[in-house]
Design a protein around this motif. Structure first.
Motif, short mmCIF file in Angstrom:
data_model
loop_
_atom_site.label_atom_id
_atom_site.label_comp_id
_atom_site.label_asym_id
_atom_site.label_seq_id
_atom_site.Cartn_x
_atom_site.Cartn_y
_atom_site.Cartn_z
N TYR A 293 0.79 -1.20 0.02
CA TYR A 293 0.06 -0.01 -0.03
C TYR A 293 0.89 1.32 -0.13
CZ TYR A 293 -3.61 -3.20 1.29
OH TYR A 293 -4.76 -4.29 1.33
N THR A 294 2.35 1.21 -0.38
CA THR A 294 3.11 2.38 -0.41
C THR A 294 3.68 1.88 -1.82
OG1 THR A 294 4.90 1.04 0.56
CG2 THR A 294 3.48 2.47 2.06
N GLY A 295 4.45 2.99 -2.36
CA GLY A 295 5.06 3.08 -3.38
C GLY A 295 4.03 3.28 -4.71
N ASN A 296 4.64 3.24 -6.12
CA ASN A 296 3.84 3.57 -7.29
C ASN A 296 2.58 2.65 -7.45
OD1 ASN A 296 5.97 5.46 -7.71
ND2 ASN A 296 7.10 3.83 -9.07
N ALA A 297 2.51 1.44 -7.00
CA ALA A 297 1.29 0.87 -7.34
C ALA A 297 0.37 0.77 -6.00
CB ALA A 297 1.58 -0.64 -7.97
N TRP A 298 0.66 1.60 -5.19
CA TRP A 298 -0.14 1.41 -3.92
C TRP A 298 -1.63 1.45 -4.23
CZ3 TRP A 298 -3.84 4.90 -2.02
CH2 TRP A 298 -4.00 6.09 -2.54
N ASP A 299 -2.24 2.56 -4.93
CA ASP A 299 -3.56 2.43 -5.47
C ASP A 299 -4.36 1.29 -6.05
OD1 ASP A 299 -2.28 3.25 -7.31
OD2 ASP A 299 -3.59 4.86 -8.14
N MET A 300 -3.56 0.64 -6.72
CA MET A 300 -4.26 -0.43 -7.38
C MET A 300 -4.09 -1.53 -6.50
SD MET A 300 -2.84 -2.52 -10.76
CE MET A 300 -1.39 -2.77 -10.04
N ASN A 301 -3.31 -1.64 -5.68
CA ASN A 301 -3.10 -2.87 -4.47
C ASN A 301 -4.30 -2.63 -3.62
OD1 ASN A 301 -0.89 -3.99 -5.80
ND2 ASN A 301 0.41 -2.97 -4.32
N VAL A 302 -4.53 -1.22 -3.38
CA VAL A 302 -5.63 -1.01 -2.39
C VAL A 302 -6.65 -1.25 -2.78
CG1 VAL A 302 -6.67 1.12 -1.28
CG2 VAL A 302 -4.30 0.82 -0.92
N ASN A 303 -7.14 -0.73 -3.90
CA ASN A 303 -8.63 -0.97 -4.66
C ASN A 303 -8.95 -2.46 -4.91
OD1 ASN A 303 -9.29 1.93 -4.59
ND2 ASN A 303 -8.03 2.04 -6.39
N VAL A 304 -8.00 -3.27 -5.21
CA VAL A 304 -8.14 -4.80 -5.51
C VAL A 304 -8.51 -5.41 -4.22
CG1 VAL A 304 -7.21 -6.87 -5.69
CG2 VAL A 304 -6.67 -5.05 -7.37
N ARG A 305 -8.03 -5.01 -3.16
CA ARG A 305 -8.26 -5.49 -1.71
C ARG A 305 -9.57 -5.07 -1.25
NH1 ARG A 305 -6.63 -10.25 0.69
NH2 ARG A 305 -4.37 -9.73 0.34
N ALA A 306 -9.76 -3.69 -1.50
CA ALA A 306 -11.10 -3.09 -0.84
C ALA A 306 -12.17 -3.81 -1.54
CB ALA A 306 -10.80 -1.46 -1.15
N THR A 307 -12.09 -3.93 -2.80
CA THR A 307 -12.99 -4.35 -3.45
C THR A 307 -13.48 -5.79 -2.87
OG1 THR A 307 -12.56 -3.27 -5.70
CG2 THR A 307 -14.27 -5.35 -5.82
N GLN A 308 -12.48 -6.71 -2.64
CA GLN A 308 -12.56 -7.86 -2.35
C GLN A 308 -13.43 -7.91 -0.90
OE1 GLN A 308 -8.60 -9.34 -2.06
NE2 GLN A 308 -8.61 -10.14 -4.10
N LYS B 280 -19.04 -1.72 -1.56
CA LYS B 280 -20.39 -2.08 -1.53
C LYS B 280 -21.35 -1.10 -1.36
CE LYS B 280 -23.67 -5.34 0.47
NZ LYS B 280 -23.97 -6.25 1.87
N GLY B 281 -22.36 -0.90 -2.34
CA GLY B 281 -23.01 0.16 -2.55
C GLY B 281 -22.72 1.21 -3.24
N LEU B 282 -21.48 1.44 -3.65
CA LEU B 282 -20.67 2.34 -4.40
C LEU B 282 -20.17 2.06 -5.61
CD1 LEU B 282 -18.72 4.06 -1.17
CD2 LEU B 282 -20.97 4.79 -2.22
N ARG C 30 -19.05 13.22 1.66
CA ARG C 30 -19.43 12.61 3.26
C ARG C 30 -20.34 11.64 2.93
NH1 ARG C 30 -18.72 16.84 7.33
NH2 ARG C 30 -20.88 16.34 7.81
N ASP C 31 -21.40 11.62 2.27
CA ASP C 31 -22.24 10.66 1.87
C ASP C 31 -21.41 9.36 1.74
OD1 ASP C 31 -24.46 9.18 1.71
OD2 ASP C 31 -25.51 10.68 0.28
N ASN C 32 -20.55 9.28 0.74
CA ASN C 32 -19.85 8.02 0.27
C ASN C 32 -19.01 7.58 1.37
OD1 ASN C 32 -21.49 7.96 -1.91
ND2 ASN C 32 -19.85 8.59 -3.25
N ALA C 33 -18.36 8.62 2.12
CA ALA C 33 -17.39 8.31 3.24
C ALA C 33 -18.12 7.48 4.23
CB ALA C 33 -16.87 9.62 3.72
N ALA C 34 -19.29 7.78 4.52
CA ALA C 34 -19.97 7.19 5.63
C ALA C 34 -20.22 5.75 5.13
CB ALA C 34 -21.38 7.82 6.07
N GLN C 35 -20.56 5.58 3.91
CA GLN C 35 -20.89 4.26 3.20
C GLN C 35 -19.70 3.43 3.51
OE1 GLN C 35 -23.91 3.00 2.09
NE2 GLN C 35 -22.69 1.11 2.54
N MET C 36 -18.47 3.88 3.13
CA MET C 36 -17.29 3.23 3.27
C MET C 36 -16.88 2.51 4.53
SD MET C 36 -14.88 4.84 0.35
CE MET C 36 -13.56 3.62 0.72
#
Length: 902
Positions: free
Chosen positions: A211-226, A231-233, A244-250
């Motif tokens: 979750y650090t380095g150049n590919a951090w966001d791709m790694n994060v989003n793969v895991r976040a989806t799993q 969900k719901g977004l 603020r609406d979507n932050a509460a959902q997450m």
């Protein structure tokens, strides 16, 4: 789930009421709210609590003609509780998430009570949310280092408040800076960034997971989806600023996700022992760990109330012997009655410490609100304005039925388990009873019907302690009832008994009504003056009276053969027919003056000459009016007697002149037609007439009539015609004013001007001509909001505020007496009474605002050359020397000077 491919919500007219209900969240736990809130500003969010079971949830008295064909709207309909009812609730899309985070004390709102769901979440704000969530909803005890980690937090306005949260999150590896020793506390947060923070909060290691380095966001989003953080977004732009609406959902998704840990194993690599981490999912969610809370899914089977609050029973399944398994929750502060029969999720710490209960939208896909009489129980489908609802059983009659609290419906000791059993006993359950059809398994087929039985009657006794509703309840305690404001004896009401109300209060609601005549009928319906209504009681053709309504049904009838609403006053008529063969009449009717056609069969109609001044009853046939004259011997109305009257005194009407003979009291709501000034007419209320003062006022001899009822020897007027002859309207009813603008001639022979009455300016449009600027007028406001306006007169002379309008000079005055004179009249004292209307005007001013003087004072006239005095007053006499109206000119520059008669 019902699939509807509409993007725009369409509203269409229906025959019955439908409500798509998600009723998504009950925040049922009283919390000790912190004064610090989401944005670091002291505030408390207070929800609206319903202290009575059905308060704020009135049963509709008329048909609600709307259908919402949009699932997105369906899922945003909420039943709110303490701590979650934001003022902009209708803008929140992720209602379940926002409400859950609110009751868990993770989010709050703004001082104005709003949540601002469309606003972007700030980096500083999200750190507080995470810290509070990780501390079980309690404000954590945190410190700050002597030297701050970031250079732009401690000394940055609107950011210093968040330093302790930021430092705490940094120490746990949840957040990091943006580079250059900065954190950017007021910067926006993206979905990818929040996902990383939440994953670390769940136990994921940033270094191990990449979750650090150049590919951090791709790694994060793969895991976040799993994990289900999105969900719901689905479709959210993970790189864009997060609302603020979507932050509460997450955050809500993260709370329901399982925590993780790492187990380390020593392995040999390249001849060396190294520790190898393995990701392991814990058998506990973040919500269970931090809040010690459980989420249970099931169907609400019962609601009750005790001294500690509301209780809810939820069936979560069945055991091996097919016996139901229940979870019983208590000490709820909000009424959960609306959840009966629905599939819900309950979030609670203990059975008596409940955070909230919300509808499980996946299973409760369909909720239809209708009435018992609208269902054809022999069919397996119920079609309503193009939408078809089906049942699992053979027909709707076999659908399981329960009452509003989930209990079995009964007729005596016999249980009525199905809609068939309920509907066949109409004497117990009215066709107008509300029925909520619910699918609680998610297959779009109705599983259960929740019926709220209701009874109807007339309040025959009511005092501070007890109430009796005829045929429904006798001498019940008022303290045990939820009664509408200003309830009164004689009201027709709907009664939902305490048996069907969670807090054991009997709910009493006043019925709406329509008056008229039944002009057509068909099975189960009646048409009253052109409008069709469903019938829950017997209604016959030509029935006439007052019809009482509930849920669109006629449920009670006062067939008296007519009411005061059936009276009118004919001012005049034509002597020739129109193209349809009808004479025309100018009438005062239903609170207004208008011209109507006279039916050819009308008992009252022109023959050789026009008709005028007729007090009548009426009915409408083929668009024309049939009039019957009211006489002292025949009122034409079964409920009322008629009598000739001749005077008024002290708020009462009397049969003879000078306030003598039989006495009649005047109901405040009485409809009174008045003729005055020989040829002027007005429609007044009984309250207006009763306020004519304490002096005797005789009527035009033997021309006036009253309609009255007698109760316990008291005669009470409900309607009247009063003929004052040449006399003007009493001062308490008539008002005076001064025209303060130019009189403009408009289209249709109308005249427009502005009137000043000493308090307000009134824009007048009239067909009467002959008015001028600074002329004094008298006017009567009719019950329809129109005005009858005439020139104000003292005897035969017009009065006004300019030369030629009978002006006087004020020679002397006290607080109760004004002495006035002019060249025709010697000085005379006039009395200022409590009813005297005083208007101050500056006739030297150019614009309306300056002409109208507020808060003026009476001043003596200024001397003019040659022993004259400037004219600075005009007036109207009430009686004797008492003034009804006084105009005072406050600035006599350029005013007319005149001599004084000695």
């Amino acid at each position: 789930m019902i699939k509807i491919s509409l993007i725009v919500c369409t509203f269409v007219f229906l025959k019955k009421t439908i409500r798509w209900v998600s009723h998504a969240f009950f925040c049922l736990k009283q919390r000790s709210w912190k004064e610090e809130i989401f944005v670091g500003v002291p505030c408390k969010i207070r929800g609206k609590l319903r202290s009575k079971a059905l308060r704020g949830k009135e049963f509709p008295q008329k048909k609600v003609l709307s259908l919402v064909l949009c699932v997105a709207v369906m899922l945003s309909v909420m039943v709110m509780g303490a701590g979650a009812a934001f003022s902009d609730q209708d803008k929140i899309e992720n209602t379940e998430a926002v409400d859950a985070c609110s009751v868990l004390n993770i989010i709050g709102g703004y001082p104005d009570g709003s949540y601002k769901p469309e606003g972007n979440i700030k980096r500083s704000e999200i750190t507080k949310m995470i810290c509070v969530a990780l501390n079980g909803g309690e404000e954590p005890t945190l410190g700050t280092p002597a030297t701050p980690t970031f250079s732009d937090v401690r000394n940055t306005p609107n950011a210093a408040w968040a330093e302790k949260y930021i430092e705490s999150c940094v120490s746990q590896g949840i957040v990091s800076g943006v580079g250059g020793g900065r954190f950017s506390p007021n910067g926006n947060v993206t979905a990818s960034q929040l996902s990383k923070m939440l994953l670390v909060s769940l136990g994921y290691d940033s270094d191990i997971e990449g979750y650090t380095g150049n590919a951090w966001d791709m790694n994060v989003n793969v895991r976040a989806t799993q994990v289900g953080l999105y969900k719901g977004l689905e479709g959210v732009d993970v790189s864009a600023a997060l609302t603020r609406d979507n932050a509460a959902q997450m955050v809500w998704n993260a709370l329901q996700a399982k925590e993780v840990k790492y187990e380390y194993t020593l392995v040999s690599e390249n001849g060396q022992l190294v520790s190898k981490p393995t990701l392991v999912e814990k058998d506990i969610t973040l919500l269970e760990d931090k809040y010690d809370a459980t989420i249970t899914t099931g169907v609400v089977t019962n609601v009750d109330y005790n001294s500690k609050g509301y209780t809810v029973q939820i069936q979560t399944g069945v055991d091996k012997t097919n016996q139901p398994i229940y979870v019983n929750l208590s000490k709820l502060t909000n009424d959960p009655t609306d959840l009966v029969g629905k599939s819900v999720k309950a979030m609670y710490k203990d059975a008596d410490e409940v955070y909230g209960i919300y509808v499980n939208a996946e299973n409760t896909a369909t909720v239809v609100e209708t009435t018992l009489g609208d269902l054809d129980l022999s069919k397996s489908e119920y079609k309503l304005d193009g939408v078809t609802y089906k049942v699992k059983t053979d027909d709707f009659g076999a659908v399981k039925a329960v009452d509003a609290l989930g209990n079995p419906l009964k007729n005596g000791s016999s249980e009525l388990k199905t809609l068939d059993a309920v509907k066949t006993d109409g004497t117990i359950f009215s066709k107008a009873s509300k029925v909520v059809l619910i699918d609680n398994t998610g297959d779009e087929k109705i599983d259960i019907a929740v019926v709220t039985p209701v009874a109807f009657g007339e309040i025959t006794y009511l005092n501070a302690k007890n109430i009796t509703v005829k045929g429904v309840m006798t001498n019940a305690k008022v303290e045990d009832c939820d009664i509408y404001k200003d309830a009164a004896k004689g009201d027709r009401v709907a009664v939902v008994k305490d048996t069907y109300v969670a807090d054991d209060s009997t709910v009493i609601t006043k019925l709406d009504s329509v008056s008229g005549k039944v002009d057509a009928t068909k099975t189960g319906e009646a048409r009253i003056d052109g409008t069709w209504y469903d019938t829950a009681v017997t209604v016959g053709l030509d029935d006439k009276g007052e019809f009482f309504l509930y849920n669109g049904y006629i449920v009670d009838v006062d067939a008296t053969g007519g009411s005061i609403a059936d009276t009118a006053f004919i001012i005049s008529s034509s002597t020739s027919m129109d193209v349809d063969g009808n004479y025309q009449a100018k009438v005062m009717i239903n609170g207004e003056t208008k011209v109507v056609p006279i039916h050819k069969d009308s008992p009252v109609k022109p023959t050789s000459s026009a008709i005028a001044d007729k007090y009548v009853t009426y009915e409408v046939k083929d668009g024309a009016y049939k009039f019957t004259e009211i006489t002292s011997s025949d009122s034409g109305l079964d409920e009322y007697s008629a009598a000739q009257v001749n005077s008024y005194k002290d708020g009462r009407i009397y049969a003879n002149a000078s306030g003598s003979g039989d006495e009649y009291l005047i109901d405040d709501d009485a409809v009174v037609y008045v003729k005055y000034n020989a040829d002027k007419y007005a429609i007044l209320s009984g309250k207006d007439v009763a306020g004519w003062g304490d002096k005797v006022k005789d009527f035009n001899s033997n021309k006036s009539l009253v309609l009255y009822k007698t109760s316990d020897t008291m005669k009470k007027i409900a309607g009247a015609f009063i003929d004052l002859g040449d006399e003007k309207m009493p001062a308490s009813t008539v008002s005076y004013g001064v025209i303060v603008s130019d009189v403009i001639r408009a289209t249709d022979d109308k005249y427009e001007f502005t009137l000043w009455n000493g308090t307000d300016t009134i824009d007048v449009v009239t067909s009467d001509s002959g008015f001028a600027k600074f002329q004094a007028v008298e006017y009567v406001k009719n019950s329809d909001g129109t005005y009858d306006i005439d020139a104000a007169k003292n005897g035969t002379n017009n009065v006004g505020a300019v030369q030629g309008f009978n002006l006087y000079s004020i020679m002397d005055h006290t607080s109760t007496v004004v002495q006035m004179a002019n060249d025709q009249n010697t000085a005379k004292n006039y009395n200022l009474t409590k009813d005297t209307q005083i208007i101050y005007v500056d006739t030297s001013a150019d614009n309306v605002e300056d002409i109208c003087v507020n808060g003026g004072s009476i001043e003596n006239a200024s001397p003019a050359p040659e022993g004259k005095y400037y004219r600075n007053a005009s007036f109207v006499i009430d009686s004797g020397s008492d003034l009804a109206f006084l105009i005072v000119i406050t600035n006599t520059d350029g005013a007319y000077p005149g001599s004084i008669k000695k």
